[in-house]
Design an enzyme around this catalytic site. Structure first.
Site, PDB file in Angstrom:
ATOM      1  CE  LYS A 155      -2.560   2.510   4.923  1.00 21.13           C
ATOM      2  NZ  LYS A 155      -2.493   1.634   3.721  1.00 21.13           N
ATOM      3  CB  SER A 203      -0.943   0.014   1.208  1.00 26.42           C
ATOM      4  OG  SER A 203      -0.215   0.123   2.417  1.00 26.42           O
TER       5      SER A 203
END
Length: 252
Positions: free
Chosen positions: A141, A71
């Protein structure tokens, strides 16, 4: 004569004075010889000290984390090991825009994602920080918005931060900065004490965009942030630092 007598007496006295011979230092003044510990005691003791130091480093300074998915490509590859700075938050520092952060799962974001269970050895070594934490409910993230920021996506992008478009060269090649599905179109304002985070592999990241119905609006509480990822440490060919991109400057 009196003066001569005195001089003679003085000479007699002087001839009787002899310097004292220095005596050898007593054996008791020598430092005692130190006894070495038996290897059966010394080695386990050194191992225990090493484990304690590793635990303290992992708890308060730096911890290694394993990247479980793609991701964050191409900034981070699956199975990369990153070192996370846990020290600066102790001095009141908060995550800033553009930083890559590790945080605890804020609201079951990982529900339905199968995690490989760690072995007993991995649990022990991960606990003391001698290897990347395994099987823990953490995510990684990039911070796009902090408290007070307005973040929005329309069409395929670009992402706008406080009305200014972001130039995002770190977005995965072939991806668009914004996704055209329902979760990828948004306009939000980040509340105090929270972050808005997005993955660099935009079309392969279940980030804040896709958890706006989790009760927190997809926001990550600052209290769930473990620290900032500062370097890719392993494998060696992937070694790199993780600086803040220039596009996040002057966004206030």
């Amino acid at each position: 004569m009196t003066d001569a007598g005195d001089a003679a007496d003085a000479g007699d006295v002087a001839t009787d004075v002899r310097p004292e011979d220095p005596s050898p230092p007593p054996s008791a003044s020598r430092p005692p010889k130190r006894r070495r510990l038996s290897p059966w005691v010394e080695y386990p003791l050194l191992a225990a000290v090493a484990l304690v130091l590793a635990f303290l480093i992992k708890t308060f300074l730096v911890q290694a984390f394993l990247i479980p998915s793609g991701s964050m490509q191409n900034t981070l590859q699956e199975d990369d090991r990153v070192l996370v700075d846990k020290l600066t938050p102790w001095f009141g520092s908060e995550p800033d825009r553009g930083e890559v952060v590790v945080f605890r799962d804020p609201a079951d974001w990982l529900a339905g994602h199968e995690l490989k269970p760690p072995t007993t050895t991995q649990k022990v070594l991960g606990f003391v920080g001698l290897m990347p934490a395994a099987g823990e409910q953490h995510l990684i993230k990039r911070v796009v918005g902090v408290a007070g920021d307005t973040v929005e996506c329309q069409g395929t992008g670009p992402v706008k931060l406080n009305g200014k478009p972001l130039d995002e060269p770190y977005v995965y090649e072939g991806n668009t900065p914004c996704s055209t599905d329902a979760g990828g179109q948004f306009r939000i304002t980040v509340p105090a004490g929270h972050l808005w985070v997005m993955g660099d592999h935009r079309q392969h990241s279940q980030d804040s965009r896709y958890h706006q119905n989790d009760g927190r609006g997809g926001m990550v509480p600052l209290t769930d942030v473990v620290g900032r990822a500062i370097v890719v440490a392993w494998p060696l060919p992937n070694w790199s630092t993780l600086p803040v991109p220039d596009t996040f400057e002057n966004q206030d």
